[in-house]
Design a protein around this motif. Structure first.
Motif, mmCIF file in Angstrom:
data_model
loop_
_atom_site.group_PDB
_atom_site.id
_atom_site.type_symbol
_atom_site.label_atom_id
_atom_site.label_comp_id
_atom_site.label_asym_id
_atom_site.label_seq_id
_atom_site.Cartn_x
_atom_site.Cartn_y
_atom_site.Cartn_z
ATOM 1 N N GLY A 20 -4.122 31.528 -15.482
ATOM 2 C CA GLY A 20 -3.084 31.314 -14.489
ATOM 3 C C GLY A 20 -3.635 31.400 -13.075
ATOM 4 N N THR A 21 -2.741 31.226 -12.114
ATOM 5 C CA THR A 21 -3.129 31.277 -10.704
ATOM 6 C C THR A 21 -3.101 32.716 -10.211
ATOM 7 N N VAL A 56 -5.614 26.417 -2.217
ATOM 8 C CA VAL A 56 -5.776 26.604 -3.663
ATOM 9 C C VAL A 56 -7.161 26.118 -4.093
ATOM 10 N N VAL A 57 -7.843 26.953 -4.848
ATOM 11 C CA VAL A 57 -9.108 26.541 -5.465
ATOM 12 C C VAL A 57 -8.826 26.175 -6.916
ATOM 13 N N LEU A 58 -9.068 24.926 -7.243
ATOM 14 C CA LEU A 58 -8.847 24.477 -8.616
ATOM 15 C C LEU A 58 -10.145 23.888 -9.163
ATOM 16 N N ASP A 356 -0.076 23.265 -14.286
ATOM 17 C CA ASP A 356 0.185 22.142 -15.175
ATOM 18 C C ASP A 356 -0.704 20.951 -14.815
ATOM 19 N N VAL A 357 -0.784 20.657 -13.519
ATOM 20 C CA VAL A 357 -1.586 19.523 -13.064
ATOM 21 C C VAL A 357 -3.050 19.712 -13.454
ATOM 22 N N VAL A 358 -3.564 20.921 -13.303
ATOM 23 C CA VAL A 358 -4.950 21.203 -13.689
ATOM 24 C C VAL A 358 -5.140 21.023 -15.192
ATOM 25 N N ARG A 359 -4.166 21.444 -15.973
ATOM 26 C CA ARG A 359 -4.277 21.260 -17.422
ATOM 27 C C ARG A 359 -4.349 19.778 -17.770
ATOM 28 N N TRP A 360 -3.529 18.968 -17.104
ATOM 29 C CA TRP A 360 -3.476 17.543 -17.415
ATOM 30 C C TRP A 360 -4.654 16.764 -16.842
ATOM 31 N N LEU A 371 -16.657 17.812 -22.746
ATOM 32 C CA LEU A 371 -17.400 18.292 -21.568
ATOM 33 C C LEU A 371 -17.165 19.789 -21.423
ATOM 34 N N SER A 372 -17.891 20.562 -22.190
ATOM 35 C CA SER A 372 -17.622 21.997 -22.280
ATOM 36 C C SER A 372 -17.967 22.757 -21.013
ATOM 37 N N ALA A 373 -18.745 22.151 -20.110
ATOM 38 C CA ALA A 373 -19.090 22.827 -18.861
ATOM 39 C C ALA A 373 -18.120 22.479 -17.734
ATOM 40 N N LYS A 374 -17.149 21.625 -18.016
ATOM 41 C CA LYS A 374 -16.239 21.136 -16.981
ATOM 42 C C LYS A 374 -14.813 21.586 -17.261
ATOM 43 N N GLY A 375 -13.944 21.423 -16.255
ATOM 44 C CA GLY A 375 -12.511 21.491 -16.467
ATOM 45 C C GLY A 375 -11.839 22.836 -16.299
ATOM 46 N N ALA A 376 -12.585 23.897 -15.987
ATOM 47 C CA ALA A 376 -11.945 25.212 -15.840
ATOM 48 C C ALA A 376 -12.792 26.101 -14.940
ATOM 49 N N ILE A 377 -12.124 27.044 -14.290
ATOM 50 C CA ILE A 377 -12.812 28.051 -13.479
ATOM 51 C C ILE A 377 -12.936 29.309 -14.320
ATOM 52 N N GLU A 378 -14.076 29.434 -14.976
ATOM 53 C CA GLU A 378 -14.386 30.618 -15.771
ATOM 54 C C GLU A 378 -15.900 30.724 -15.915
#
Length: 447
Positions: A20-21, A56-58, A356-360, A371-378
């Motif tokens: 979450g944010t 916002v950092v996404l 939601d937008v980040v999920r989509w 692309l397991s290295a992309k798409g999320a901040i973790e």
């Protein structure tokens, strides 16, 4: 927070993470995220702090549906201009479609040609889809081994003669071959028989064009695709869903365990047939922009998970090909730079969040392509970010777009969400519309 080799720390009161944010501090070393810690975490000695305040950092967006057209039709779009536009729009990874370039990406040699052209021009990370056409079944496995992320086919004419469509027998043969090595088939699903039976009328009226691409063409093609996938145990992905009538069929297939995923696009989710002026062929795409009620149903499909992701289907052309005649004009909408604000503007009005937008637009496309290295901040992911001022508006001026041809269906629209900066593996590649030198990498499918 670990201080091991941390070179950069990003801080904001709003960081979008898989949980979450939240207010957070993101540590970066060697181009990767090493930790996501509390907002007030100490900054390791020697690390540079970038504090974004309330912006916002996404995660950098992932766009798996882009027609770059380079080489061969680079006057339509090229890797230099496409990746600059993407970076300006908060996208840090794109996958290039196999058609509209010459040669098309239908053999391993053609893929090598494409990669050679892209290598020095990529401002963001770039991967490639292969193509499935009637004559290249034996080329599919070599393309897979060469690192393409999957294979695109058409079930109706593509619009370019060097990329012919598959009939149902050819579709089954290609699908079986691709399924045999665990690959993914992505499909432009419009049935040619329904298209041929529809009224074909030239001229400037959008209503005539819409009638020429009926929903039944999509629905029938998707039904057949699901049937083949179920029989063969294949993985399939429906490209640019426009007909909401197909949603119950897709939802049922998912419940039955068919490995089917679905995308839609900003233009289907933010533009409506009722507002397209006659002669305004910047709005032409195939399948077409449909009515407002259809759009409402597509949003419901996103909300309930029937539609997995939102990607651009950026399909540009030179200005002269957008003639006022909807029958003869090139079909395609350019939106690489505008997809995020266009979707965010509509989403916020419908009660959705940036999570939601980040999920989509980040997580789901990354998952689709593996692309397991992309798409999320973790921790462990690439340090790819977009910094967004979500409550700031701007009015779209085509002259300010980085696309090679400044033709856009969004001209004059006021949108929420200004991308302040974009970061690729911990390096700032765009700030306030100013682009750094290209540092994107060419990606291959994860083994």
């Amino acid at each position: 927070m670990s201080e091991v080799e941390v070179e950069l720390v990003l801080r904001s009161t709003r960081v979008i993470t898989p949980e979450g944010t939240r207010a957070a501090t993101v540590a970066v070393a060697g181009g990767r995220i090493t930790a996501v810690g509390p907002y007030d975490a100490d900054v390791p000695a020697g690390a540079r702090l970038e504090d974004f305040g309330d912006d916002v950092v996404l995660p950098g967006l992932v766009d798996t549906h882009v027609h770059v057209n380079d080489p061969g039709r680079a006057e339509w779009e090229g890797f230099w201009t496409a990746t600059r536009a993407a970076a300006a729009g908060g996208i840090t990874t794109l996958l290039d479609m196999p058609l509209n370039s010459l040669p098309p990406t239908t053999t391993a040699d053609h893929l090598a040609t494409k990669r050679d052209v892209a290598r020095s021009k990529a401002h963001i990370d770039v991967g490639f889809w292969g193509g499935a056409i009637p004559s290249n079944v034996e080329d599919l496995r070599p393309l897979h081994d060469a690192g393409v992320f999957g294979f695109k086919c058409f079930l109706s004419p593509s619009g370019v003669e060097e990329f012919p469509e598959l009939d149902q027998e050819q579709l089954a043969r290609s699908m079986a071959e691709i399924s045999g090595f665990g690959g993914l088939l992505i499909v432009h699903a419009e049935d040619p028989h329904h298209l041929a039976a529809a009224p074909q009328q030239s001229g400037p009226k959008y209503a005539d064009f819409l009638a020429s691409r009926p929903r039944d063409a999509e629905n029938t093609a998707i039904e057949g695709l699901i049937s083949h996938a179920k029989r063969l145990g294949a993985r399939v992905h429906v490209l640019h869903l426009s007909s909401s009538d197909a949603l119950p069929l897709i939802a049922a297939a998912k419940r039955d365990g068919v490995a089917v995923t679905v995308e839609s696009c900003p233009h289907f989710l933010t533009l409506t047939a009722e507002e397209v002026p006659d002669g305004a062929t910047e709005f032409k795409c195939c399948p077409p922009i449909r009515e407002a009620a259809n759009q409402d149903a597509l949003w419901q499909g996103l909300a309930d998970g029937t539609i997995d992701c939102i990607v651009s289907d950026h399909s540009p052309c030179t200005t002269d090909l957008k003639t006022p005649d909807f029958a003869s004009a090139w079909g395609g909408i350019s939106s690489l730079q505008l997809g995020l604000p266009a979707i965010w503007t509509e989403a916020r009005g419908r009660g959705h969040t940036l999570d939601d937008v980040v999920r989509w637009m980040a997580k789901a496309p990354a998952d689709l392509a593996g692309l397991s290295a992309k798409g999320a901040i973790e921790a462990g992911r690439d340090a790819d970010f977009a910094v967004l001022a979500p409550d700031q508006t701007f009015t779209v001026d085509p002259a300010e777009l980085f696309h090679r041809n400044q033709v856009t269906a969004y001209a004059g629209r006021t949108l929420y969400g200004v991308v302040r900066s974009t970061w690729l593996r911990g390096e700032r590649i765009m700030e306030n519309g100013n682009l750094a030198e290209p540092m994107g990498r060419l990606l291959e499918r994860n083994n």
